[in-house]
Write an enzyme that holds these catalytic residues in place. Structure first.
Site, PDB file in Angstrom:
ATOM      1  N   GLN A  40      27.944  29.459  34.391  1.00  0.00           N
ATOM      2  CA  GLN A  40      28.637  30.556  34.243  1.00  0.00           C
ATOM      3  C   GLN A  40      28.421  30.593  36.352  1.00  0.00           C
ATOM      4  O   GLN A  40      28.952  29.741  36.935  1.00  0.00           O
ATOM      5  CB  GLN A  40      27.879  32.042  34.106  1.00  0.00           C
ATOM      6  CG  GLN A  40      27.556  31.781  32.545  1.00  0.00           C
ATOM      7  CD  GLN A  40      27.014  30.867  31.417  1.00  0.00           C
ATOM      8  OE1 GLN A  40      25.937  30.605  31.946  1.00  0.00           O
ATOM      9  NE2 GLN A  40      27.803  30.085  30.390  1.00  0.00           N
ATOM     10  N   LYS A  84      32.583  23.682  38.245  1.00  0.00           N
ATOM     11  CA  LYS A  84      30.916  22.738  39.372  1.00  0.00           C
ATOM     12  C   LYS A  84      31.223  21.753  37.904  1.00  0.00           C
ATOM     13  O   LYS A  84      30.554  20.569  39.120  1.00  0.00           O
ATOM     14  CB  LYS A  84      29.973  24.283  38.449  1.00  0.00           C
ATOM     15  CG  LYS A  84      30.120  25.221  38.831  1.00  0.00           C
ATOM     16  CD  LYS A  84      29.119  26.206  37.965  1.00  0.00           C
ATOM     17  CE  LYS A  84      28.716  26.688  36.897  1.00  0.00           C
ATOM     18  NZ  LYS A  84      30.042  27.931  36.962  1.00  0.00           N
ATOM     19  N   GLY A 118      31.647  25.662  29.626  1.00  0.00           N
ATOM     20  CA  GLY A 118      32.653  24.841  29.597  1.00  0.00           C
ATOM     21  C   GLY A 118      33.196  24.028  30.602  1.00  0.00           C
ATOM     22  O   GLY A 118      33.591  25.269  31.805  1.00  0.00           O
ATOM     23  N   HIS A 119      32.595  23.186  30.758  1.00  0.00           N
ATOM     24  CA  HIS A 119      32.796  22.471  32.205  1.00  0.00           C
ATOM     25  C   HIS A 119      33.777  21.129  31.556  1.00  0.00           C
ATOM     26  O   HIS A 119      34.186  20.512  30.922  1.00  0.00           O
ATOM     27  CB  HIS A 119      31.394  21.792  32.165  1.00  0.00           C
ATOM     28  CG  HIS A 119      30.844  22.427  33.255  1.00  0.00           C
ATOM     29  ND1 HIS A 119      28.971  21.881  33.951  1.00  0.00           N
ATOM     30  CD2 HIS A 119      30.617  23.448  33.521  1.00  0.00           C
ATOM     31  CE1 HIS A 119      28.373  22.276  34.090  1.00  0.00           C
ATOM     32  NE2 HIS A 119      29.122  23.777  33.729  1.00  0.00           N
ATOM     33  N   ASP A 165      33.648  29.301  36.172  1.00  0.00           N
ATOM     34  CA  ASP A 165      34.601  28.878  35.939  1.00  0.00           C
ATOM     35  C   ASP A 165      35.226  28.112  37.028  1.00  0.00           C
ATOM     36  O   ASP A 165      36.295  28.038  37.651  1.00  0.00           O
ATOM     37  CB  ASP A 165      36.099  29.719  35.063  1.00  0.00           C
ATOM     38  CG  ASP A 165      35.441  29.595  34.382  1.00  0.00           C
ATOM     39  OD1 ASP A 165      34.914  28.820  32.601  1.00  0.00           O
ATOM     40  OD2 ASP A 165      35.618  30.935  33.747  1.00  0.00           O
TER      41      ASP A 165
END
Ligand code: IMP
Length: 428
Positions: free
Chosen positions: A233, A16, A40-41, A13
């Site tokens: 991650q 990225k 999750g991006h 988080d």
């Protein structure tokens, strides 16, 4: 540009997705190399907010080749949703035929294990990640390539009495230690035909994208094209270098690229770190703020999980952890995100070392659980950073924060995030 790797330097988080979205502009190929639907991006493009879990951020650029490598574990429902998005943006997608599929049974086992662990639960995303990787290492995954025929899927699921072996976990469900409603699966996880039907219902949308991703990457590099490898991650959640067992089940460092794509030399390895670290799930976090200061960071930074919606634990910047991340992951430069969130903060501290812990000590779970952070007070700033586009426009105190990171980690900070938009980043 050549081969560029983007890694999370903390507990995930870090933002990225935004950095790789920006760098994807100049890449020919963007490849995701590990993790699965646990990631999750979040990307903000104009007035649109897009959350991606599996496909790399390059899908938001027209005409990029986006790759999902053999080191990813694939949730088919998420995959087909994101394939539709890629089509909308006009970008291409290539999926590795050996990429393992996350099965309903994996999700069930993830949930069962978490319940069974009680107070020592990992706090996993319950997306079936650990069990899917276990099956990969046991050499018995159903892969994307298997979707070419229902018989291939059936062959994997019946080989070596696979389903029977899963009955151990299933008996816990039946014993009502965990109710089936608590498990987020579309079909009865123990029903072979239902599982095969479910997987095959995605086949016609997935199979046309399957190809040789490793050939594509190596050919592109030999032709002098730019390939961006996008991590999920972060180093502190890496299966080897994170605080085991409170980690994910994949290789989050550049070793993940080497292991899965066979690419071993990189032109740039960028570690993305948030100006204040956050963690979701359980596990040690020496600089965590468990009081209203943590609440304040969570509120300002909207620190809630993209995948699970869980509130993220927030803390002060942990420089010993960043030094380890750099040391073990191949990181050569940092991008610091969300510096703007620290504006107006009354008490700004960073941890420069842990008391009585040698800097080379591997930060295992027990080391971190016992670590006492030594904190340095930093001068704060009140100026709004969101319109800064050049380093010299930052207030002196914000520059001092960045320069301390450089000094303490022995590396450069090449980019600084000052807002959620694509253009709210300054490069040095
Ligand atoms: P799993 O990957 O779902 O097995 O979860 C293992 C640990 O990694 C848990 O602490 C999760 O909260 C954490 N985790 C997994 N994916 C992410 C992510 O994308 N961001 C932050 N934490 C994650």
């Amino acid at each position: 540009m050549g081969a560029i790797v983007i890694l999370g330097a903390q507990f995930g988080d870090e933002g990225k997705g935004k950095i790789s979205d920006v760098l994807a502009k100049d890449a020919h190929v963007v490849a995701r190399f590990q993790g699965g639907g646990n990631a999750g991006h979040t990307l903000v493009i104009g007035d649109r907010t897009i959350a991606l879990h599996l496909l790399p951020s390059g899908i938001c650029h027209e005409d990029k080749m986006n790759i999902v490598g053999p080191g990813v574990v694939c949730d088919l429902e998420v995959l087909v949703q994101e394939l539709a998005l890629a089509r909308e943006f006009g970008s291409r997608v290539l999926l590795d035929e050996q990429t393992p599929i996350v099965l309903p049974i994996h999700r069930m086992m993830d949930a069962v294990r978490e319940v069974a662990l009680g107070a020592r639960a990992i706090g996993s995303t319950k997306r079936g990640i650990g069990p899917a990787y276990s099956d990969f290492w046991l050499r018995r995954s159903v892969t994307l390539g298997d979707l070419r025929s229902a018989d291939s899927v059936r062959a994997v699921l019946t080989r070596g009495r696979y389903m029977e072996e899963m009955f151990g976990a299933w008996s816990l469900v039946r014993g009502e230690q965990i109710r089936i409603e608590q498990v987020d699966v579309r079909v009865h996880p123990m029903h072979l035909d239902d599982t095969i039907d479910l997987l095959m219902s995605f086949a016609d949308r997935v199979v046309p994208h399957i190809g040789d991703t490793r050939a594509c990457v190596h050919r592109a590099l030999d032709d002098g094209k730019n390939v961006l490898f996008e991590g999920a991650q972060g180093v502190m959640l890496d299966a080897y270098h994170g605080s085991r067992p409170f980690v994910t089940s994949s290789l989050c460092t550049s070793a993940g690229v080497s292991a899965t794509f066979g690419v071993h030399t990189f032109d740039r390895v960028i570690g993305v770190a948030k100006a204040y670290p956050t963690r979701v799930g359980a596990g040690p976090f020496p600089t965590e703020l468990q009081d209203e200061r943590g609440e304040e960071l969570r509120r300002r930074g909207h620190e809630f999980g993209t995948t699970t919606g869980r509130p993220r634990r927030c803390g002060y910047l942990d420089l010993p952890a960043l030094r380890q991340a750099r040391r073990v992951s191949g990181i050569e430069e940092f991008v610091i995100t969300k510096l703007d969130i620290l504006t107006d903060l009354e008490d700004l501290f960073v941890c420069d070392h842990y008391i009585d812990v040698d800097d080379y000590t591997t930060l295992t779970c027990s080391v971190l659980e016992n670590a006492k952070p030594h904190l340095l007070r930093m001068p704060g700033w009140n100026e709004d950073l969101s319109n800064c586009r050049h380093y010299k426009e930052l207030p002196a105190a914000a520059r001092a924060y960045i320069e301390l990171i450089e000094k303490q980690t022995g590396t450069v900070v090449s980019g600084i995030g000052v807002g959620a938009e694509r253009n709210q980043i300054l490069w040095r």
